[in-house]
Design a protein around this motif. Structure first.
Motif, PDB file in Angstrom:
ATOM      1  N   VAL A   1       0.849  -1.193   0.000  1.00 37.41           N
ATOM      2  CA  VAL A   1       0.000   0.000   0.000  1.00 37.41           C
ATOM      3  C   VAL A   1       0.882   1.239   0.000  1.00 37.41           C
ATOM      4  O   VAL A   1       2.050   1.187   0.383  1.00 37.41           O
TER       5      VAL A   1
ATOM      6  N   SER B   1      -7.205   4.479   2.148  1.00 37.33           N
ATOM      7  CA  SER B   1      -6.353   3.677   1.254  1.00 37.33           C
ATOM      8  C   SER B   1      -6.313   2.226   1.708  1.00 37.33           C
ATOM      9  O   SER B   1      -6.377   1.304   0.881  1.00 37.33           O
ATOM     10  N   LEU B   2      -6.209   2.019   3.010  1.00 37.93           N
ATOM     11  CA  LEU B   2      -6.201   0.654   3.544  1.00 37.93           C
ATOM     12  C   LEU B   2      -7.532  -0.036   3.308  1.00 37.93           C
ATOM     13  O   LEU B   2      -7.577  -1.231   2.993  1.00 37.93           O
TER      14      LEU B   2
ATOM     15  N   SER C   1      -7.798  -1.146  -0.246  1.00 41.39           N
ATOM     16  CA  SER C   1      -6.953  -2.315  -0.522  1.00 41.39           C
ATOM     17  C   SER C   1      -7.392  -3.545   0.270  1.00 41.39           C
ATOM     18  O   SER C   1      -6.697  -4.565   0.255  1.00 41.39           O
TER      19      SER C   1
ATOM     20  N   VAL D   1      -7.333  -4.021   3.393  1.00 46.91           N
ATOM     21  CA  VAL D   1      -6.462  -4.316   4.532  1.00 46.91           C
ATOM     22  C   VAL D   1      -7.278  -4.258   5.818  1.00 46.91           C
ATOM     23  O   VAL D   1      -7.129  -5.099   6.707  1.00 46.91           O
TER      24      VAL D   1
ATOM     25  N   VAL E   1       1.973  -4.855   3.888  1.00 45.89           N
ATOM     26  CA  VAL E   1       1.070  -5.193   4.980  1.00 45.89           C
ATOM     27  C   VAL E   1       0.282  -6.442   4.591  1.00 45.89           C
ATOM     28  O   VAL E   1       0.462  -6.992   3.508  1.00 45.89           O
TER      29      VAL E   1
ATOM     30  N   ALA F   1      -2.947  -3.431  11.555  1.00 41.49           N
ATOM     31  CA  ALA F   1      -2.583  -2.563  10.434  1.00 41.49           C
ATOM     32  C   ALA F   1      -1.774  -1.365  10.915  1.00 41.49           C
ATOM     33  O   ALA F   1      -0.795  -0.965  10.278  1.00 41.49           O
TER      34      ALA F   1
ATOM     35  N   LEU G   1       2.164  -0.430   9.745  1.00 43.68           N
ATOM     36  CA  LEU G   1       2.548   0.841   9.126  1.00 43.68           C
ATOM     37  C   LEU G   1       3.616   1.574   9.928  1.00 43.68           C
ATOM     38  O   LEU G   1       4.364   2.385   9.374  1.00 43.68           O
TER      39      LEU G   1
END
Length: 421
Positions: A91, A105-106, A109, A111, A138, A147, A151
Motif C-alpha cells: 500500500v 487507502s487501507l 486495498s 487491509v 502489509v 494494520a 505501518l
C-alpha cells in the motif's frame, strides 16, 4: 290629545319599554349569550390543553425512538477483521496524507474492514503521525490494530532508496575495482519485495531495456528535454541526468516503465521548480543544456564552488574554448579515476570534451537542485581555468594559462593526478 301624548311618552321611556336583558329585536337574552361565550372559551382552552398534551406525548415518543435507535447503533460493534490476514499486499502513503486518508487507502486495498476501526486503533499512537510517505508491505484483512502496527514498523517499508548527487545511470567501476552502484542498480535493488514468501525483483537490465525501447511519452521525458534526448546516440543512456538526486520511493509492484515514468515526472517537477525554462535563457543556453552543465558541476566540483565552475563553463563556451573536463572522458570508460591518460583523452565519444567542442551530448550524472540553481545563477568572474589542488578538494580558479599551470603543478605534487593504471 292628552291620551295620545301620554301613550307616546310611555312607549318611548315608560312602562311599555322592553327589559334591559331582552334584545330590542326580540333575540337571545344577553345573559344566555354571555354564558354561551364562556362555554366556547372553556372548550377552546380544553382543546388547547389537549393539543399540548398530545404534542408532548408525540415529542416524547419521537425522542424515545431516536434515543433507542442511537443506543442500538452504539451497541453495534465497529466492523473489524480478526485473525492474521489472508495475503501480503503493498500500500502507498502519499505526501500529506492524514489519518483518514491512510485509513481510506487501507480500506480500498481490503487491509481493514472500516475506517472507524482504524481511527480507533490509531488513537493515541503518536508514532503514526511520523509515518513517512512511501510504500509499505502489509497483510490484507487484518484487525485495524495490526494494520497500525505494520505501518509503524520501519522494516515493512519497501521501495525506498537514495540517489546521491552526481550518480550515473550505470555502475561506476574505479581502477581499483571498487564499484559505485548506478541508478539502474539502485532501482533494481529497491524493487525487491517478498510477498507471501516469494521474492520478486526487477533487474538493472530491465530498466535499461525500458529506457532504450520506450517512447519519450511512455518514459515521461519533459517537453524541454525531448530534443536533446532524441539526439542521444546511446539508447539506454539517453535519459541520463533526467532523474534527480534525492530520496526516492518506488512501487515494487510497478513495471520498469512505470517506475521510470514516475521518477522522470517527479524529477521534472523538481527541476521546473527552479524556473529552468526561464532562467536558462538568461545565461544563453537551453533548459536541457543547463541540465548538462549542472551535471558537470556535480562531477567536477564541491557545492561551495558550483557557481564559480558554472561561470568557467559559460566563459569557455562564449569564447569557443574546449571544456576539457576529465569527468566527460571518464563517463565513457569502463573504469575511471580522477586523472585520465593521453589515450583516454584522445578517444572520440559523444561526451569527451577533450575531443569535441562544446558540451557533452547528454548530462553525465544526476544533478542536485542546488547544482541546477548554481548553473542558472553563476557567479560573476573572468575565470577560464580551475583545478583541484589537493585530496581535500581545494579548488583554485584562474584567468590565465600560466597561473593555471602553476596550480596544476601543485596538484601533481599533492598526488591528485596519480594513476592506478
Amino acid at each position: 290629545m292628552s291620551d295620545n301624548q301620554g301613550h307616546d311618552w310611555g312607549r318611548q321611556g315608560g312602562g311599555n319599554a322592553a327589559p334591559a336583558w331582552i334584545e330590542p329585536e326580540g333575540g337571545t337574552p344577553l345573559h344566555l349569550r354571555q354564558e354561551r361565550e364562556r362555554a366556547r372559551q372553556r372548550r377552546r382552552r380544553r382543546g388547547m390543553v389537549l393539543f399540548l398534551v398530545v404534542l408532548l406525548i408525540v415529542g416524547a415518543g419521537v425522542a424515545w425512538l431516536v434515543k433507542a435507535f442511537l443506543d442500538g447503533r452504539a451497541a453495534e460493534p465497529t466492523p473489524d477483521y480478526t485473525g492474521s490476514g489472508t495475503n501480503d499486499v503493498v500500500v502507498r502513503v502519499n505526501e500529506g496524507d492524514a489519518g483518514a486518508d491512510i485509513a481510506q487507502s487501507l480500506l480500498d486495498s481490503d487491509v481493514i474492514k472500516s475506517v472507524a476501526a482504524f481511527m480507533g486503533a490509531a488513537h493515541g499512537r503518536n508514532e503514526l503521525s511520523a509515518i513517512q510517505p512511501g510504500y509499505y508491505k502489509v497483510r490484507a484483512q487484518v484487525p485495524a490494530a495490526a494494520a497500525v502496527d505494520m505501518l509503524t514498523d520501519p522494516e515493512r517499508r519497501v521501495g525506498a532508496f537514495t540517489i546521491p548527487e552526481g550518480r550515473q545511470l550505470d555502475d561506476i567501476v574505479s581502477t581499483t575495482g571498487a564499484v559505485t552502484p548506478g541508478i539502474y542498480t539502485l532501482a533494481a535493488e529497491a524493487s525487491c519485495v517478498e510477498l507471501d514468501g516469494e521474492q520478486s525483483c526487477h533487474e538493472a537490465d530491465d530498466f535499461r531495456r525500458a529506457v532504450a525501447n520506450g517512447s519519450l511519452e511512455e518514459l515521461g521525458v519533459p517537453e524541454w528535454a525531448r530534443e536533446g534526448v532524441s539526439a542521444a546516440e546511446d539508447p539506454d543512456r539517453r535519459i541520463e541526468g533526467l532523474i534527480a538526486a534525492g530520496r526516492w520511493d518506488i512501487d515494487p509492484s510497478g513495471t520498469p516503465m512505470e517506475i521510470i515514468n514516475e521518477m522522470l515526472a517527479r524529477s521534472a517537477r523538481m527541476y521546473d521548480s527552479t524556473g529552468i525554462e526561464q532562467t536558462s535563457q538568461s545565461i544563453g543556453v537551453t533548459p536541457y543544456e543547463a541540465l548538462v552543465i549542472a551535471s558537470l558541476l556535480e562531477r567536477e566540483s564541491q557545492p561551495e564552488d558550483f557557481a564559480k565552475v558554472a561561470r568557467v563553463i559559460l566563459n569557455r563556451l562564449d569564447i569557443g574554448m574546449m571544456l576539457q573536463f576529465d569527468s566527460t572522458v571518464n563517463y565513457a570508460l569502463d573504469s575511471v579515476e580522477i586523472g585520465t591518460t593521453d589515450a583516454d583523452r584522445a578517444r572520440v565519444t559523444p561526451w569527451n570534451t577533450y575531443a569535441k567542442l562544446g558540451l557533452p551530448q547528454t548530462p553525465i550524472s544526476s544533478p542536485s537542485v542546488q547544482a541546477l540553481q548554481a548553473t542558472e545563477n553563476p557567479e560573476d568572474g573572468d575565470w577560464i581555468y580551475f583545478v583541484t589542488i589537493d585530496l581535500e578538494g581545494t579548488t583554485v580558479f584562474t584567468s590565465t594559462f600560466e597561473e593555471h599551470q602553476r596550480q596544476v603543478d601543485i596538484a601533481s605534487q599533492n598526488g591528485v593526478f596519480s594513476s592506478g593504471r
